[in-house]
Scaffold this motif. Structure first.
Motif: not given
Ligand code: FCB
Length: 465
Positions: A422, A25, A418
């Protein structure tokens, strides 16, 4: 002929016992809490406010609210049975304004994160810079300004002083090509400048900052640590055997790959790229000693791979020069499956790239620090996504890694990009790369089919079935 009655072994199962398995991330993409505990704005906070810069005018203000939900997110990594988690530290959180003393409240968050990971048997892998430059440093000139490299080395040392007793793997920069070119030359990422000269100066100072930081961390480390950098690499194949197409591919490979790999691993800039840049009136601002600093030995090269490309040296009208008389260097669209980013899915190119790295830049172990795909996920009423397309992407690319290893590439680990859906930079929240779905209205996390597939694959390869 193959015996079709015998089940074919999956190359993924040849990945060795010590192979590192993780998810990645980055701070601005997941944390939110942009004005809490003393954090100051980064260039991304500013850029998100430029009209038209980010899809739907979205920002990282809240993102996945990871800053407040961190233990729950670490628990997800643990449930997937992964041994490693790659995250980045937000510079403006731990050293507001980009210079001066550390901000204890900001550091405390990463301190808790590291302890939470270690408590669950997950190895923390820190990236020091994943694009969130303190705005004050941009105001002072940003990465095209040499001083920023020194500010970065100071910041790196300050984070290391706080976490170096527990974190054993450190990546200086994530994808300097993106910071430099998307940020300063092409205007698509923060800070949104459009100057090739600024982009190239930024690239050099990013690399210099990397080398300075490596030296500072190595000197500060009481015990052996693993130090490296993450570069985004691609393949640039010529569309035909013509001289123009081959030269277009050479130039693309030069500007995208070798401009970073050569100084880092061979202490020199590639002369053909230096000549291409000179033809554009651009010079790399190298000073005596810089290349030795940049090429300070590293322990691991992080490779981010998403797609490969084909290049042609002639435009659609058959001309090999553009209106300004420059050679044409055009990415040719192939008739291939694509992700929601419109990126071509070419796992064989991944194998080619890794084999080429081991041939052209031998001696440095490789870890895949990012690989993954955005697709147009369709959740069922419970929020579950049966993302068979993402499962296929991950499986094909892991096979590509296994094949590269069989061909001699020294690849030691793989991080899926990921963990969570996001903030995908200029695309905002439109593009979903997570193996875990995030419902942005409720912040509910729901593992997708790909998350379970990844968990089961890791288990099987480790022989824990
Ligand atoms: C890489 C970035 C990462 C993410 C993926 C899709 O270039 O490092 O933050 O945006 O692309």
């Amino acid at each position: 002929m193959d015996d079709i009655t015998r089940p074919q072994a999956d190359p993924i199962d040849t990945l060795p016992p010590g192979f590192r398995w993780g998810v990645a991330t980055s701070s601005y993409q997941i944390e939110g809490a942009v004005a809490e505990d003393g954090r100051t704005p980064s260039i991304w906070d500013t850029f998100c406010r430029v009209p038209g810069a980010v899809s739907n005018g979205e920002t990282g203000d809240v993102a996945c609210d990871h800053y407040h939900r961190m233990p729950q997110d670490v628990a997800l990594v643990a449930e997937l049975g992964l041994d490693s988690y790659r995250f980045s530290v937000a510079w403006p959180r731990v050293q507001p304004g980009g210079r001066g003393p550390a901000n204890p409240a900001g550091l405390a968050f990463y301190d808790r994160l590291v302890d939470e990971l270690l408590g669950r048997g997950i190895d923390p892998w820190v990236t020091l810079y994943h694009w969130d430059l303190p705005q004050e440093l941009e105001d002072a000139g940003g990465w095209p300004h040499r001083d920023t490299a020194h500010r970065f080395a100071d910041y790196a040392e300050l984070v290391f002083a706080a976490l170096g007793d527990r974190v054993k793997t450190w990546t200086t920069l994530n994808e300097p090509w993106c910071s430099a070119m998307l940020g300063y030359a092409y205007g698509q990422h923060a800070p949104g400048r459009r100057s090739l000269g600024d982009g190239i100066a930024a690239a050099h100072h990013l690399l210099l900052g990397h080398g300075l930081a490596v030296r500072r961390l190595r000197a500060a480390a009481a015990e052996p640590i693993e130090l490296g950098i993450t570069v985004n690499l691609s393949t640039a194949d010529p569309a035909s055997d013509s001289a123009a197409d081959r030269d277009a591919a050479r130039a693309a490979d030069g500007l995208g790959n070798r401009l970073y790999l050569d100084p880092l691993l061979r202490a020199r800039y590639p002369q053909d790229v230096v000549a291409d840049l000179a033809a554009e009136g651009v010079r790399i601002p190298v000073r005596d000693g810089d290349l030795a600093t940049i090429a300070t030995p590293i322990d691991v090269l992080g490779v981010n791979f998403y797609f490969g490309q084909l290049f042609s040296g002639v435009d659609e009208r058959g001309r090999d020069r553009d209106d300004e008389g420059r050679p044409v260097r055009r990415a040719v669209r192939r008739d291939l499956p694509r992700t929601a980013m419109d990126w071509e899915i070419v796992p064989d190119s991944f194998t080619d790239l890794l084999v080429r790295l081991s041939r052209d830049y031998p001696g440095v172990p490789l870890v895949i620090t990012e690989n993954g795909a955005a697709f147009d996920d369709r959740p069922n009423p419970d929020g579950f996504v049966a993302d068979d397309d993402r499962v296929a992407y991950l499986a094909e690319h892991l096979r590509a890694v296994a094949r590269a290893r069989q061909a001699g590439a020294d690849v030691r680990g793989y991080f899926a990009w990921s963990l969570l859906d996001n903030f995908e930079w200029a695309y905002g929240y439109d593009k979903r790369f997570g193996i875990v779905r995030v419902d942005y209205d409720t912040q509910r996390r729901t593992p997708k089919r790909s998350a379970y597939w990844y968990r089961d694959t890791v288990r099987r390869v480790r022989g824990q079935r």
